[in-house]
Write a protein that holds these residues in place. Structure first.
Motif, mmCIF file in Angstrom:
data_model
loop_
_atom_site.group_PDB
_atom_site.id
_atom_site.type_symbol
_atom_site.label_atom_id
_atom_site.label_comp_id
_atom_site.label_asym_id
_atom_site.label_seq_id
_atom_site.Cartn_x
_atom_site.Cartn_y
_atom_site.Cartn_z
ATOM 1 N N UNK A 68 82.616 -33.424 -1.501
ATOM 2 C CA UNK A 68 83.840 -32.852 -2.050
ATOM 3 C C UNK A 68 84.444 -33.758 -3.115
ATOM 4 N N UNK A 69 84.947 -33.147 -4.163
ATOM 5 C CA UNK A 69 85.687 -33.844 -5.198
ATOM 6 C C UNK A 69 86.802 -32.909 -5.657
ATOM 7 N N UNK A 70 87.523 -33.281 -6.682
ATOM 8 C CA UNK A 70 88.610 -32.417 -7.149
ATOM 9 C C UNK A 70 88.759 -32.576 -8.650
ATOM 10 N N UNK A 71 88.610 -31.468 -9.355
ATOM 11 C CA UNK A 71 88.707 -31.502 -10.818
ATOM 12 C C UNK A 71 90.007 -30.872 -11.281
ATOM 13 N N UNK A 72 90.431 -31.184 -12.501
ATOM 14 C CA UNK A 72 91.718 -30.664 -12.987
ATOM 15 C C UNK A 72 91.624 -29.189 -13.384
ATOM 16 N N UNK A 73 92.787 -28.580 -13.535
ATOM 17 C CA UNK A 73 92.866 -27.207 -14.036
ATOM 18 C C UNK A 73 92.973 -27.187 -15.558
ATOM 19 N N UNK A 132 77.930 -31.008 -5.532
ATOM 20 C CA UNK A 132 79.358 -31.371 -5.528
ATOM 21 C C UNK A 132 80.189 -30.102 -5.389
#
Lengths: 576, 576
Positions: A68-73, A132
């Motif tokens: 898991x990761x988190x990317x911007x909008x 991912x």
């Protein structure tokens, strides 16, 4: 939690603009509220259910080895321009400028961003494969947002991306995600099917959609009740039943014959005029592909499948040929036919194979040709699957009659190939130091849409019927008269016991009429309701199972053991 | 997790554009990557730490009785226009239009949205109080994004809003949030202070900022080492040390006297020219408030605090009076003074109370007045606190000398009052059926900023030193030579044992040189490193505590018990 102070604004009346059950119920049960068209707030109960779905998704993605990761909008426009999608995506992609006039897209999906990250961070085959994922808010400016969370403009999505060295590696990553999706939707309590879908002309090969079955679904699923075959209508194939008996044997030697059919230009008119079934007619559709006319043939009762046709045309867009264009061919709109048109490309659907005594247009106003034998008269045809499968067709795999259903797309797995790695320059060096483009797959789940789909499949006229795995609360504890000290004391004890045993309990401690409380409990729809009423003096409570409707009395001593049995046999998976 | 396949792209070199330690380390340790100025992706390790912070925030918010919900980022402009902030917020508020040309803001904060929801759903005093919160992505187009996650344009925030019937209710809600914040930041391992802050002229009364102490902080904190007093510079008050001894007693009876001070217009020039200290001079600053000139007086060595001044002016903006404006008053820029200017409002900082033998401007070019006794010559002055506290001042509460520190604002609690409930029409009916505006508080935590602040306080020259509560992994298991079967087998056993015992373990199973692995382990900075090397044959491993640097050998049998002791005494709170 005590209901008195919780924000659970239930509504007695159905909000006027809500069309489908899940939307109505999510509003009535106080799960969501609309802020703007296609844009919703999740109130506390709605968020709890959403978080339970997220937990299931996380657990299964992690178990499948995805990270898991988190990317911007906010995505810089340069990335979308590099992939070519800045122009292609159209008004669905929301765009804005920052204070310096730099253009950004609000992420509708993250292929560009993830590929850029992987390009920068992974150079060697040693770091591959990797998958991912993120659970993140997406933005798509739908032309027509509707059905509540089913088609929103700001929504929660799980998107995953796999990166492999080889096609077989991609196949493995794809299968791993496919299986994870199967587990996720099963755990969410959905009635779903994984169906073959069209992968479009771009690079990709395999693709499956996960469809939650529901009458209000916007997608049509074709599936075989006998074998495992299932596909969406775009992609589905079938075998037409044997042509009807109206082929008259006596006419088999007759040559094509011109008949006068004044002002008869549609299949329906023609079958009535000649008193034959549409199955005896060959439809000729004139289209234009990159400026070149093409005639498409299919049986009169079949409908063209534009996606299949586009794929056969090598991915090219097509339009209907204009009347002037048809005239230029030497024909007349409404009376086109495949005989006597020189130098034009003709492609045929497999539905016309072997047709005898068929009727076609005569390329002359008010005339058709009868007694056409396809194999004799239409030589050198190329056959392709160009039609929508229709009810009554049989499974190509096992021969059983195919079934049709409507579905809500809740997940999608897709073999991307190298489209993005090539356009954005993400390559790896193999064992010999040679640079190769990374082979990608992408995998989406509409997390907020899953929530709506679950409700769409789980309700009755009184309200929601939550599956154990995603219910906002396990138990609804209802005290009939909170002013009654005995009821209050017993409720407090039960609340403490169940909470300590790990159940989540919403305690209706409101000073409301019992009818209001019972109605709200059915509307909110937690699996088990425990009512503390008059028999509290005897330490007896009433238990009601929301799904079965079964009602029975329990002594307070029995409650814990009963809950344990009830939630275990209900196939409940653990969640916080 | 096995490190071989995890996306942890560590960097040996410090990225050029990173100025502060947390930013450098988050890049070097592969926690984040920049997508655009002030916009970051969280890679797997960074997200894990971020999620641990979120868990702590959730647990404490829930324990304080707040209810979690989730609001959208797309806000219709109408709401921001109704509150008046569409125009006031300026370019920091990102704006866009949808396909129909309707304007939206990307939520920089959610007062408008939450107030609208509460307005629609809560009408009666029976439903109050309620505190709602969310953990959600915010957008602020900072003029100068910098320091990595410390000042970003897209960032994660926990924002909470309380709704009460009365001021005393608000006080309780506020205290509850204040205490929750105290627990949250303590659990996150931060060295922080809650400081009084300025609440501005709008409605609000109390407000506190939670400051993580750090030299790179952009805020100045004034605090008393002896008592509990702490405030940010905007708000801080102090007691100036007694005026210096340069007041000559012999001059006490002298009248104001005009002296020629050619081209001497600054405090510095004047103190040099007259050979007096700046403390002997009264600064006169001419400002203009809504078109009216005002003279502000303060001691020569003090600096004006614009926020205090604005508050004293009733919240009105002010500008410096132009030279023309000063001339119109009958004075000259550089030589303004409070004597002899008829019909002008004068406000004075408390620093000039009781000054004797002071020097002021003579309202005439190149002249000043000396021997001014404030109480004798400047009658009817209004005194207010208008200056920045300076080093050397004493605590108004206990008299101890005040200390100064730099801080990073990680949280903010604020008594909003009725600003939003009035402008958006959120009222409740009380016991008598009378409508009253709901009284609000708002409470923010910069979740992603907390992550950066934790690192800013916890690192050394080798890398990050994670607090136990937020570390991405508890244990870094390092196999020196993965080709060595004995090391591999022992590592596998230890990995299984620790994982089964509930510890999160990153297992460095990469085929890298031992030096690379040790350096990466220090850089990533998990609390405990367990190295399986040569002594694997004897079932002996090496253990290194990242924070203390202590290294010692353990037998494999001792590991589990050692971890239990180590993480317990480290004050570790449970997280998944």
């Amino acid at each position: 939690m005590r209901q008195q102070r919780m924000l659970i604004p239930t509504l007695r009346d159905v909000p006027g603009d809500a069309e489908v059950a899940s939307h109505k119920l999510m509003l009535r049960a106080g799960l969501i509220r609309q802020l703007s068209s296609g844009i919703y707030s999740y109130l506390p109960l709605g968020l709890k259910a959403l978080q339970h779905i997220q937990t299931i998704v996380r657990e299964e993605m992690d178990a499948a080895g995805a990270q898991e990761m988190l990317m911007p909008a906010l995505h810089p426009s340069e990335l979308w321009k590099a992939s070519g999608r800045w122009d292609v995506y159209g008004p669905e992609l929301m765009r804005l400028e920052d204070r310096h006039g730099r253009e950004f897209a609000l992420g509708a999906t993250h292929e560009e961003v993830i590929t850029t990250i992987v390009k920068d961070e992974i150079q060697s085959y040693k770091k591959l494969p990797v998958t991912l994922y993120q659970i993140q808010t997406k933005y798509r400016d739908e032309r027509r947002p509707r059905f509540g969370l089913l088609r929103g403009r700001e929504f929660l999505m799980k998107d995953a991306y796999s990166f492999d060295r080889s096609q077989s590696g991609l196949d493995e990553s794809y299968e791993s995600m496919y299986n994870a999706y199967d587990r996720i939707f099963t755990r969410c309590g959905l009635n779903f099917r994984a169906v073959e879908a069209d992968s479009g002309a771009i690079g990709g090969t395999d693709t499956h959609e996960f469809m939650a079955l529901a009458d209000i679904g916007e997608d049509t699923i074709v599936h075989c009740p006998s074998c495992h075959y299932a596909a969406n209508l775009e992609k589905a194939v079938g075998q037409l039943p044997a042509a009807s008996a109206s082929s008259k044997q006596s006419d088999l030697n007759a040559k094509p014959q011109k008949v006068h059919t004044p002002q008869v230009s549609s299949i329906k008119q023609l079958s009535e005029f000649l008193q034959i079934s549409p199955e005896q007619i060959i439809k000729s559709i004139a289209i234009e592909v990159n400026g070149t006319p093409v005639i498409v043939l299919l049986r009169g009762d079949c409908e063209i499948n534009e996606i299949k046709l586009k794929n056969v045309l090598g991915g090219s867009e097509f339009t209907m040929l204009s009347e002037a264009g048809i005239h230029k061919l030497g024909s007349v709109a409404g009376f086109i036919g495949p005989l006597g048109l020189p130098n034009i490309k003709i492609i045929a659907d497999t539905s016309i194979i072997g047709m005898q005594n068929a009727v076609i247009g005569a390329n002359e106003a008010d005339y058709h040709l009868t007694h056409v034998h396809v194999e004799r008269d239409l030589v050198d045809l190329t056959y392709d699957d160009l039609r929508n499968v229709t009810e009554g067709e049989h499974c190509l795999t096992c021969g059983h009659e195919l079934s049709f259903a409507k579905g809500i797309e809740v997940g999608h797995v897709f073999k991307l190939g190298t489209k993005y790695s090539r356009s954005l320059g993400a390559s790896f060096s193999d064992e010999n130091g040679a640079a190769e483009p990374i082979i990608m797959g992408c995998y989406g789940i509409g997390v907020s849409r899953v929530l709506a789909a679950i409700i769409e499949q789980n309700y009755d006229e009184r309200g929601i019927i939550w599956p154990d795995s995603v219910t906002p609360f396990d138990v609804h504890l209802l005290t009939v008269h909170v002013q009654d000290e005995i009821q209050l004391k017993l409720s407090t004890e039960i609340y403490k016991t169940l909470t300590a045993a790990g159940y989540s309990v919403l305690w209706d401690d409101r000073e409301e009429r019992p009818g209001v409380k019972f109605n709200d409990a059915d509307l909110l729809g937690f699996p088990l309701r425990i009512t503390v009423g008059k028999k509290a003096v005897e330490h007896i409570v009433e238990c009601k199972e929301r799904r079965s409707g079964d009602q029975y009395e329990l002594t307070t001593e029995q409650i814990a053991a009963h809950c344990q049995t009830f939630f275990q046999t209900g196939g409940r998976s653990s969640h916080e």
